[in-house]
Design a protein around this motif. Structure first.
Motif, PDB file in Angstrom:
ATOM      1  N   VAL A 167       2.390  -2.151   7.679  1.00  0.00           N
ATOM      2  CA  VAL A 167       1.417  -2.165   6.572  1.00  0.00           C
ATOM      3  C   VAL A 167       2.053  -2.192   5.191  1.00  0.00           C
ATOM      4  O   VAL A 167       1.646  -3.007   4.340  1.00  0.00           O
ATOM      5  N   PRO A 168       3.049  -1.351   4.877  1.00  0.00           N
ATOM      6  CA  PRO A 168       3.578  -1.361   3.509  1.00  0.00           C
ATOM      7  C   PRO A 168       4.107  -2.727   3.053  1.00  0.00           C
ATOM      8  O   PRO A 168       3.996  -3.064   1.872  1.00  0.00           O
ATOM      9  N   ALA A 169       4.654  -3.494   3.995  1.00  0.00           N
ATOM     10  CA  ALA A 169       5.216  -4.794   3.626  1.00  0.00           C
ATOM     11  C   ALA A 169       4.185  -5.922   3.658  1.00  0.00           C
ATOM     12  O   ALA A 169       4.453  -7.011   3.128  1.00  0.00           O
ATOM     13  N   ARG A 170       3.003  -5.676   4.240  1.00  0.00           N
ATOM     14  CA  ARG A 170       2.037  -6.758   4.431  1.00  0.00           C
ATOM     15  C   ARG A 170       0.816  -6.648   3.526  1.00  0.00           C
ATOM     16  O   ARG A 170      -0.008  -7.571   3.506  1.00  0.00           O
ATOM     17  N   THR A 171       0.644  -5.530   2.825  1.00  0.00           N
ATOM     18  CA  THR A 171      -0.497  -5.400   1.917  1.00  0.00           C
ATOM     19  C   THR A 171      -0.105  -4.531   0.729  1.00  0.00           C
ATOM     20  O   THR A 171       0.716  -3.613   0.866  1.00  0.00           O
ATOM     21  N   THR A 172      -0.702  -4.825  -0.419  1.00  0.00           N
ATOM     22  CA  THR A 172      -0.501  -3.998  -1.613  1.00  0.00           C
ATOM     23  C   THR A 172      -1.690  -3.073  -1.860  1.00  0.00           C
ATOM     24  O   THR A 172      -1.683  -2.318  -2.826  1.00  0.00           O
ATOM     25  N   ASP A 173      -2.695  -3.127  -0.989  1.00  0.00           N
ATOM     26  CA  ASP A 173      -3.897  -2.323  -1.180  1.00  0.00           C
ATOM     27  C   ASP A 173      -3.563  -0.839  -0.988  1.00  0.00           C
ATOM     28  O   ASP A 173      -3.154  -0.426   0.101  1.00  0.00           O
ATOM     29  N   PRO A 174      -3.744  -0.014  -2.032  1.00  0.00           N
ATOM     30  CA  PRO A 174      -3.343   1.398  -1.913  1.00  0.00           C
ATOM     31  C   PRO A 174      -4.151   2.174  -0.885  1.00  0.00           C
ATOM     32  O   PRO A 174      -3.622   3.088  -0.237  1.00  0.00           O
TER      33      PRO A 174
ATOM     34  N   GLY B 246       2.102 -11.869  11.195  1.00  0.00           N
ATOM     35  CA  GLY B 246       1.895 -13.099  10.441  1.00  0.00           C
ATOM     36  C   GLY B 246       0.749 -13.022   9.458  1.00  0.00           C
ATOM     37  O   GLY B 246       0.436 -14.023   8.802  1.00  0.00           O
ATOM     38  N   ALA B 247       0.101 -11.861   9.352  1.00  0.00           N
ATOM     39  CA  ALA B 247      -1.069 -11.727   8.479  1.00  0.00           C
ATOM     40  C   ALA B 247      -0.733 -10.869   7.274  1.00  0.00           C
ATOM     41  O   ALA B 247       0.208 -10.075   7.282  1.00  0.00           O
ATOM     42  N   SER B 248      -1.518 -11.022   6.224  1.00  0.00           N
ATOM     43  CA  SER B 248      -1.384 -10.196   5.030  1.00  0.00           C
ATOM     44  C   SER B 248      -2.733 -10.151   4.324  1.00  0.00           C
ATOM     45  O   SER B 248      -3.624 -10.951   4.614  1.00  0.00           O
ATOM     46  N   GLY B 249      -2.874  -9.198   3.410  1.00  0.00           N
ATOM     47  CA  GLY B 249      -4.106  -9.112   2.637  1.00  0.00           C
ATOM     48  C   GLY B 249      -5.326  -8.879   3.510  1.00  0.00           C
ATOM     49  O   GLY B 249      -5.293  -8.135   4.493  1.00  0.00           O
ATOM     50  N   ALA B 250      -6.444  -9.556   3.146  1.00  0.00           N
ATOM     51  CA  ALA B 250      -7.713  -9.345   3.846  1.00  0.00           C
ATOM     52  C   ALA B 250      -7.633  -9.665   5.340  1.00  0.00           C
ATOM     53  O   ALA B 250      -8.191  -8.907   6.141  1.00  0.00           O
ATOM     54  N   PRO B 251      -6.965 -10.756   5.780  1.00  0.00           N
ATOM     55  CA  PRO B 251      -6.855 -10.991   7.222  1.00  0.00           C
ATOM     56  C   PRO B 251      -6.162  -9.835   7.950  1.00  0.00           C
ATOM     57  O   PRO B 251      -6.564  -9.458   9.050  1.00  0.00           O
ATOM     58  N   LEU B 252      -5.125  -9.280   7.335  1.00  0.00           N
ATOM     59  CA  LEU B 252      -4.458  -8.130   7.935  1.00  0.00           C
ATOM     60  C   LEU B 252      -5.414  -6.943   8.026  1.00  0.00           C
ATOM     61  O   LEU B 252      -5.470  -6.255   9.050  1.00  0.00           O
ATOM     62  N   HIS B 253      -6.185  -6.716   6.965  1.00  0.00           N
ATOM     63  CA  HIS B 253      -7.109  -5.580   6.959  1.00  0.00           C
ATOM     64  C   HIS B 253      -8.139  -5.698   8.079  1.00  0.00           C
ATOM     65  O   HIS B 253      -8.482  -4.708   8.729  1.00  0.00           O
ATOM     66  N   ARG B 254      -8.635  -6.918   8.313  1.00  0.00           N
ATOM     67  CA  ARG B 254      -9.623  -7.117   9.388  1.00  0.00           C
ATOM     68  C   ARG B 254      -9.012  -6.798  10.745  1.00  0.00           C
ATOM     69  O   ARG B 254      -9.611  -6.100  11.564  1.00  0.00           O
ATOM     70  N   LEU B 255      -7.817  -7.329  10.999  1.00  0.00           N
ATOM     71  CA  LEU B 255      -7.159  -7.065  12.278  1.00  0.00           C
ATOM     72  C   LEU B 255      -6.840  -5.579  12.426  1.00  0.00           C
ATOM     73  O   LEU B 255      -7.066  -4.978  13.485  1.00  0.00           O
ATOM     74  N   LEU B 256      -6.306  -4.995  11.370  1.00  0.00           N
ATOM     75  CA  LEU B 256      -5.913  -3.595  11.410  1.00  0.00           C
ATOM     76  C   LEU B 256      -7.117  -2.693  11.662  1.00  0.00           C
ATOM     77  O   LEU B 256      -7.047  -1.746  12.453  1.00  0.00           O
ATOM     78  N   ALA B 257      -8.233  -2.990  11.008  1.00  0.00           N
ATOM     79  CA  ALA B 257      -9.441  -2.172  11.201  1.00  0.00           C
ATOM     80  C   ALA B 257      -9.880  -2.184  12.656  1.00  0.00           C
ATOM     81  O   ALA B 257     -10.223  -1.143  13.230  1.00  0.00           O
ATOM     82  N   GLY B 258      -9.872  -3.357  13.285  1.00  0.00           N
ATOM     83  CA  GLY B 258     -10.280  -3.450  14.681  1.00  0.00           C
ATOM     84  C   GLY B 258      -9.361  -2.681  15.609  1.00  0.00           C
ATOM     85  O   GLY B 258      -9.822  -1.956  16.503  1.00  0.00           O
ATOM     86  N   HIS B 259      -8.046  -2.824  15.401  1.00  0.00           N
ATOM     87  CA  HIS B 259      -7.095  -2.148  16.281  1.00  0.00           C
ATOM     88  C   HIS B 259      -7.130  -0.630  16.077  1.00  0.00           C
ATOM     89  O   HIS B 259      -7.056   0.132  17.050  1.00  0.00           O
ATOM     90  N   LEU B 260      -7.231  -0.190  14.827  1.00  0.00           N
ATOM     91  CA  LEU B 260      -7.294   1.247  14.572  1.00  0.00           C
ATOM     92  C   LEU B 260      -8.557   1.857  15.171  1.00  0.00           C
ATOM     93  O   LEU B 260      -8.512   2.934  15.775  1.00  0.00           O
ATOM     94  N   ARG B 261      -9.682   1.162  14.998  1.00  0.00           N
ATOM     95  CA  ARG B 261     -10.941   1.692  15.533  1.00  0.00           C
ATOM     96  C   ARG B 261     -10.867   1.811  17.055  1.00  0.00           C
ATOM     97  O   ARG B 261     -11.304   2.816  17.641  1.00  0.00           O
ATOM     98  N   ALA B 262     -10.332   0.794  17.723  1.00  0.00           N
ATOM     99  CA  ALA B 262     -10.213   0.841  19.183  1.00  0.00           C
ATOM    100  C   ALA B 262      -9.297   1.974  19.622  1.00  0.00           C
ATOM    101  O   ALA B 262      -9.613   2.726  20.560  1.00  0.00           O
ATOM    102  N   HIS B 263      -8.166   2.113  18.945  1.00  0.00           N
ATOM    103  CA  HIS B 263      -7.203   3.147  19.322  1.00  0.00           C
ATOM    104  C   HIS B 263      -7.786   4.547  19.114  1.00  0.00           C
ATOM    105  O   HIS B 263      -7.713   5.409  20.005  1.00  0.00           O
ATOM    106  N   LEU B 264      -8.349   4.783  17.929  1.00  0.00           N
ATOM    107  CA  LEU B 264      -8.852   6.121  17.613  1.00  0.00           C
ATOM    108  C   LEU B 264     -10.037   6.497  18.484  1.00  0.00           C
ATOM    109  O   LEU B 264     -10.154   7.650  18.943  1.00  0.00           O
TER     110      LEU B 264
END
Length: 205
Positions: A77-84, A138-156
């Motif tokens: 995440v730190p290298a793929r998005t600047t969103d705090p 291979g993703a960054s920004g909003a595409p990364l956020h969408r993928l990350l949200a799905g994976h985090l939700r499934a895991h948690l």
């Protein structure tokens, strides 16, 4: 004989919770209430090496395997998005995952369980696959956020589900306490995830 059969059935209950439902089903599962108390590191009650039952061991092994799959995702995440907000969320989840993984490893060592991961190579609910990890890299920004949200939700969500099985069927005090902490932290992190602004969907092709 009956007691051994009962213990085996408890392990089956846990593994069905961990392996029987697909990741998509886990992501659809209703999010636990967002009113859970803040995530805290609960004190670990003392346990004895002889007090682990098969459900304790199965849950510890599955929890460790899930954390080991998620941490490489969070480390991207730190290298793929600047969103705090996303950086802070990933850092918080990573901290709890590393603490849970350390405690699971210590309890498995106390139980004398094998150090090898019995779930190595298994793509189970809540686990990010090799292909999904490659897509995240291979993703960054909003595409990364969408993928990350799905994976985090499934895991948690899956973490809460299998922790409930351990709390109901486990017997080793420190392991049951860890399951309670995992469920509490996962619920709190789901609530934080829900507060993040949803990433914009890509325009239609």
């Amino acid at each position: 004989m009956r007691q051994a059969t009962a213990r085996t059935l408890l392990v089956v209950v846990l593994l069905v919770a961990g392996c029987g439902a697909g990741s998509r089903d886990a992501a659809r599962t209703a999010t636990p209430p967002a009113t859970a108390p803040p995530a805290t590191a609960a004190p670990t009650p003392p346990g004895t090496a002889g007090s682990f039952n098969p459900t304790d061991i199965a849950w510890l092994q599955l929890t460790a395997a899930m954390a080991e799959r998620l941490l490489p995702v969070l480390d991207l995440v730190p290298a793929r998005t600047t969103d705090p907000a996303w950086r802070a969320t990933a850092a918080r989840v990573a901290a709890t995952q590393r603490a849970d993984l350390d405690r699971a490893h210590r309890l498995l060592a106390e139980a004398g369980a094998p150090t090898t991961n019995p779930h190595e190579g298994h793509d189970m609910p809540g686990m990010v696959t090799a292909e999904q990890l490659a897509a995240l890299r291979g993703a960054s920004g909003a595409p990364l956020h969408r993928l990350l949200a799905g994976h985090l939700r499934a895991h948690l969500t899956q973490s809460v589900r299998i922790a409930a099985s351990e709390q109901q069927n486990g017997v080793q005090p420190a392991t049951v306490a860890l399951a309670a902490a995992v469920a509490r932290n996962a619920t709190a992190n789901l609530a934080r995830l829900n507060k993040l602004p949803p990433p914009p969907h890509p325009p239609p092709a």
